[in-house]
Design a protein around this motif. Structure first.
Motif, PDB file in Angstrom:
ATOM      1  N   MET A 117     -10.500 -17.375 -23.405  1.00 37.24           N
ATOM      2  CA  MET A 117     -10.115 -17.224 -22.032  1.00 37.24           C
ATOM      3  C   MET A 117     -10.859 -16.071 -21.363  1.00 37.24           C
ATOM      4  O   MET A 117     -11.453 -16.251 -20.331  1.00 37.24           O
ATOM      5  CB  MET A 117      -8.628 -16.980 -21.912  1.00 37.24           C
ATOM      6  N   ASN A 118     -10.781 -14.896 -21.955  1.00 34.01           N
ATOM      7  CA  ASN A 118     -11.405 -13.731 -21.350  1.00 34.01           C
ATOM      8  C   ASN A 118     -12.789 -13.544 -21.939  1.00 34.01           C
ATOM      9  O   ASN A 118     -12.937 -13.183 -23.090  1.00 34.01           O
ATOM     10  CB  ASN A 118     -10.544 -12.493 -21.595  1.00 34.01           C
ATOM     11  N   SER A 119     -13.807 -13.764 -21.132  1.00 43.38           N
ATOM     12  CA  SER A 119     -15.175 -13.643 -21.622  1.00 43.38           C
ATOM     13  C   SER A 119     -15.662 -12.199 -21.598  1.00 43.38           C
ATOM     14  O   SER A 119     -16.747 -11.917 -22.054  1.00 43.38           O
ATOM     15  CB  SER A 119     -16.109 -14.507 -20.775  1.00 43.38           C
ATOM     16  N   HIS A 120     -14.870 -11.266 -21.097  1.00 38.88           N
ATOM     17  CA  HIS A 120     -15.274  -9.878 -20.986  1.00 38.88           C
ATOM     18  C   HIS A 120     -14.677  -9.008 -22.090  1.00 38.88           C
ATOM     19  O   HIS A 120     -14.674  -7.802 -21.980  1.00 38.88           O
ATOM     20  CB  HIS A 120     -14.836  -9.302 -19.625  1.00 38.88           C
ATOM     21  N   ARG A 121     -14.163  -9.556 -23.165  1.00 39.17           N
ATOM     22  CA  ARG A 121     -13.468  -8.769 -24.196  1.00 39.17           C
ATOM     23  C   ARG A 121     -14.360  -7.767 -24.893  1.00 39.17           C
ATOM     24  O   ARG A 121     -13.953  -6.667 -25.163  1.00 39.17           O
ATOM     25  CB  ARG A 121     -12.853  -9.687 -25.232  1.00 39.17           C
ATOM     26  N   GLY A 122     -15.585  -8.115 -25.208  1.00 43.33           N
ATOM     27  CA  GLY A 122     -16.460  -7.222 -25.940  1.00 43.33           C
ATOM     28  C   GLY A 122     -17.107  -6.167 -25.074  1.00 43.33           C
ATOM     29  O   GLY A 122     -17.716  -5.243 -25.572  1.00 43.33           O
ATOM     30  N   GLU A 123     -16.985  -6.255 -23.782  1.00 42.98           N
ATOM     31  CA  GLU A 123     -17.636  -5.324 -22.872  1.00 42.98           C
ATOM     32  C   GLU A 123     -16.767  -4.108 -22.605  1.00 42.98           C
ATOM     33  O   GLU A 123     -15.704  -3.944 -23.191  1.00 42.98           O
ATOM     34  CB  GLU A 123     -17.963  -6.036 -21.558  1.00 42.98           C
ATOM     35  N   GLN A 124     -17.216  -3.274 -21.682  1.00 49.84           N
ATOM     36  CA  GLN A 124     -16.453  -2.089 -21.309  1.00 49.84           C
ATOM     37  C   GLN A 124     -15.136  -2.506 -20.674  1.00 49.84           C
ATOM     38  O   GLN A 124     -15.039  -3.566 -20.071  1.00 49.84           O
ATOM     39  CB  GLN A 124     -17.238  -1.263 -20.302  1.00 49.84           C
ATOM     40  N   PRO A 125     -14.122  -1.633 -20.773  1.00 47.32           N
ATOM     41  CA  PRO A 125     -12.850  -1.964 -20.122  1.00 47.32           C
ATOM     42  C   PRO A 125     -13.011  -1.964 -18.601  1.00 47.32           C
ATOM     43  O   PRO A 125     -13.828  -1.242 -18.043  1.00 47.32           O
ATOM     44  CB  PRO A 125     -11.907  -0.856 -20.571  1.00 47.32           C
ATOM     45  N   VAL A 126     -12.223  -2.765 -17.969  1.00 50.78           N
ATOM     46  CA  VAL A 126     -12.262  -2.879 -16.520  1.00 50.78           C
ATOM     47  C   VAL A 126     -11.400  -1.778 -15.926  1.00 50.78           C
ATOM     48  O   VAL A 126     -10.257  -1.574 -16.331  1.00 50.78           O
ATOM     49  CB  VAL A 126     -11.748  -4.267 -16.072  1.00 50.78           C
ATOM     50  N   LEU A 127     -11.963  -1.033 -14.971  1.00 50.29           N
ATOM     51  CA  LEU A 127     -11.205   0.019 -14.303  1.00 50.29           C
ATOM     52  C   LEU A 127     -10.448  -0.578 -13.132  1.00 50.29           C
ATOM     53  O   LEU A 127     -10.978  -1.396 -12.400  1.00 50.29           O
ATOM     54  CB  LEU A 127     -12.146   1.112 -13.793  1.00 50.29           C
ATOM     55  N   ILE A 128      -9.221  -0.144 -12.966  1.00 54.39           N
ATOM     56  CA  ILE A 128      -8.454  -0.644 -11.833  1.00 54.39           C
ATOM     57  C   ILE A 128      -8.491   0.333 -10.673  1.00 54.39           C
ATOM     58  O   ILE A 128      -8.027   0.037  -9.589  1.00 54.39           O
ATOM     59  CB  ILE A 128      -6.995  -0.944 -12.231  1.00 54.39           C
ATOM     60  N   THR A 129      -9.045   1.528 -10.905  1.00 57.63           N
ATOM     61  CA  THR A 129      -9.152   2.510  -9.835  1.00 57.63           C
ATOM     62  C   THR A 129     -10.344   3.410 -10.091  1.00 57.63           C
ATOM     63  O   THR A 129     -10.770   3.579 -11.230  1.00 57.63           O
ATOM     64  CB  THR A 129      -7.869   3.362  -9.731  1.00 57.63           C
ATOM     65  N   SER A 130     -10.879   3.969  -9.048  1.00 58.91           N
ATOM     66  CA  SER A 130     -11.960   4.933  -9.205  1.00 58.91           C
ATOM     67  C   SER A 130     -11.469   6.320  -8.805  1.00 58.91           C
ATOM     68  O   SER A 130     -12.241   7.173  -8.402  1.00 58.91           O
ATOM     69  CB  SER A 130     -13.165   4.522  -8.357  1.00 58.91           C
ATOM     70  N   ALA A 131     -10.167   6.539  -8.914  1.00 58.15           N
ATOM     71  CA  ALA A 131      -9.566   7.814  -8.522  1.00 58.15           C
ATOM     72  C   ALA A 131      -9.954   8.916  -9.503  1.00 58.15           C
ATOM     73  O   ALA A 131     -10.167   8.670 -10.692  1.00 58.15           O
ATOM     74  CB  ALA A 131      -8.048   7.684  -8.474  1.00 58.15           C
ATOM     75  N   ALA A 132     -10.027  10.121  -8.993  1.00 55.70           N
ATOM     76  CA  ALA A 132     -10.321  11.294  -9.819  1.00 55.70           C
ATOM     77  C   ALA A 132      -9.088  11.636 -10.660  1.00 55.70           C
ATOM     78  O   ALA A 132      -7.982  11.180 -10.372  1.00 55.70           O
ATOM     79  CB  ALA A 132     -10.680  12.464  -8.919  1.00 55.70           C
ATOM     80  N   PRO A 133      -9.272  12.437 -11.711  1.00 56.06           N
ATOM     81  CA  PRO A 133      -8.102  12.869 -12.483  1.00 56.06           C
ATOM     82  C   PRO A 133      -7.118  13.609 -11.584  1.00 56.06           C
ATOM     83  O   PRO A 133      -7.508  14.205 -10.575  1.00 56.06           O
ATOM     84  CB  PRO A 133      -8.686  13.818 -13.525  1.00 56.06           C
ATOM     85  N   SER A 134      -5.869  13.597 -11.955  1.00 53.57           N
ATOM     86  CA  SER A 134      -4.849  14.237 -11.126  1.00 53.57           C
ATOM     87  C   SER A 134      -5.088  15.737 -11.050  1.00 53.57           C
ATOM     88  O   SER A 134      -5.762  16.329 -11.896  1.00 53.57           O
ATOM     89  CB  SER A 134      -3.453  13.962 -11.697  1.00 53.57           C
ATOM     90  N   TYR A 135      -4.503  16.357 -10.038  1.00 52.19           N
ATOM     91  CA  TYR A 135      -4.647  17.804  -9.863  1.00 52.19           C
ATOM     92  C   TYR A 135      -4.089  18.542 -11.075  1.00 52.19           C
ATOM     93  O   TYR A 135      -4.663  19.525 -11.525  1.00 52.19           O
ATOM     94  CB  TYR A 135      -3.938  18.254  -8.581  1.00 52.19           C
ATOM     95  N   GLN A 136      -2.988  18.067 -11.616  1.00 49.08           N
ATOM     96  CA  GLN A 136      -2.376  18.717 -12.778  1.00 49.08           C
ATOM     97  C   GLN A 136      -3.301  18.646 -13.990  1.00 49.08           C
ATOM     98  O   GLN A 136      -3.425  19.622 -14.735  1.00 49.08           O
ATOM     99  CB  GLN A 136      -1.023  18.064 -13.092  1.00 49.08           C
ATOM    100  N   ASP A 137      -3.966  17.503 -14.210  1.00 49.33           N
ATOM    101  CA  ASP A 137      -4.911  17.381 -15.325  1.00 49.33           C
ATOM    102  C   ASP A 137      -6.103  18.316 -15.140  1.00 49.33           C
ATOM    103  O   ASP A 137      -6.573  18.933 -16.094  1.00 49.33           O
ATOM    104  CB  ASP A 137      -5.402  15.939 -15.454  1.00 49.33           C
ATOM    105  N   GLN A 138      -6.602  18.403 -13.908  1.00 45.46           N
ATOM    106  CA  GLN A 138      -7.717  19.306 -13.632  1.00 45.46           C
ATOM    107  C   GLN A 138      -7.312  20.760 -13.868  1.00 45.46           C
ATOM    108  O   GLN A 138      -8.062  21.541 -14.466  1.00 45.46           O
ATOM    109  CB  GLN A 138      -8.190  19.149 -12.189  1.00 45.46           C
ATOM    110  N   LEU A 139      -6.119  21.129 -13.417  1.00 44.32           N
ATOM    111  CA  LEU A 139      -5.640  22.495 -13.580  1.00 44.32           C
ATOM    112  C   LEU A 139      -5.468  22.846 -15.056  1.00 44.32           C
ATOM    113  O   LEU A 139      -5.840  23.938 -15.494  1.00 44.32           O
ATOM    114  CB  LEU A 139      -4.318  22.683 -12.837  1.00 44.32           C
ATOM    115  N   THR A 140      -4.950  21.909 -15.831  1.00 40.42           N
ATOM    116  CA  THR A 140      -4.775  22.140 -17.261  1.00 40.42           C
ATOM    117  C   THR A 140      -6.128  22.355 -17.940  1.00 40.42           C
ATOM    118  O   THR A 140      -6.278  23.272 -18.761  1.00 40.42           O
ATOM    119  CB  THR A 140      -4.039  20.949 -17.907  1.00 40.42           C
TER     120      THR A 140
END
Length: 103
Positions: A1-24
């Motif tokens: 069914m899914n022909s993309h299994r062996g490839e890179q994972p699909v991103l659902i967002t291009s958002a930057a890491p959260s402010y809390q993750d950056q601060l840490t």
């Protein structure tokens, strides 16, 4: 069914890491750089007989707080890469008779 299994994972967002993750991450970087200052001072005291080595270690430890603050306050750059998005495959609609004849 899914022909993309062996490839890179699909991103659902291009958002930057959260402010809390950056601060840490920035706090960890600051602590790491500042923790290098203590061994420099301790080694300078231990190598007091070799004046040039002790002086070099002291001079190395002087700019560390300034560098730690500058590096820790620097936010990570925005990613220039394009996210890997899933592209739907389009199939032509066929009739039942065409499906039987193609088998």
């Amino acid at each position: 069914m899914n022909s993309h299994r062996g490839e890179q994972p699909v991103l659902i967002t291009s958002a930057a890491p959260s402010y809390q993750d950056q601060l840490t991450a920035r706090r960890r970087r600051y602590a790491l750089i500042m923790s290098m200052r203590i061994p420099c001072i301790v080694l300078a005291v231990l190598f007091a007989q070799v004046w040039w080595l002790a002086l070099g270690l002291i001079l190395l430890s002087v700019p560390l707080p300034w560098m730690a603050v500058l590096i820790a306050n620097d936010r990570p750059p925005r990613k220039a890469e394009k996210p890997h998005k899933m592209t739907p495959t389009r199939r032509a609609l066929t009739t039942a008779a065409e499906n039987r004849s193609s088998r």
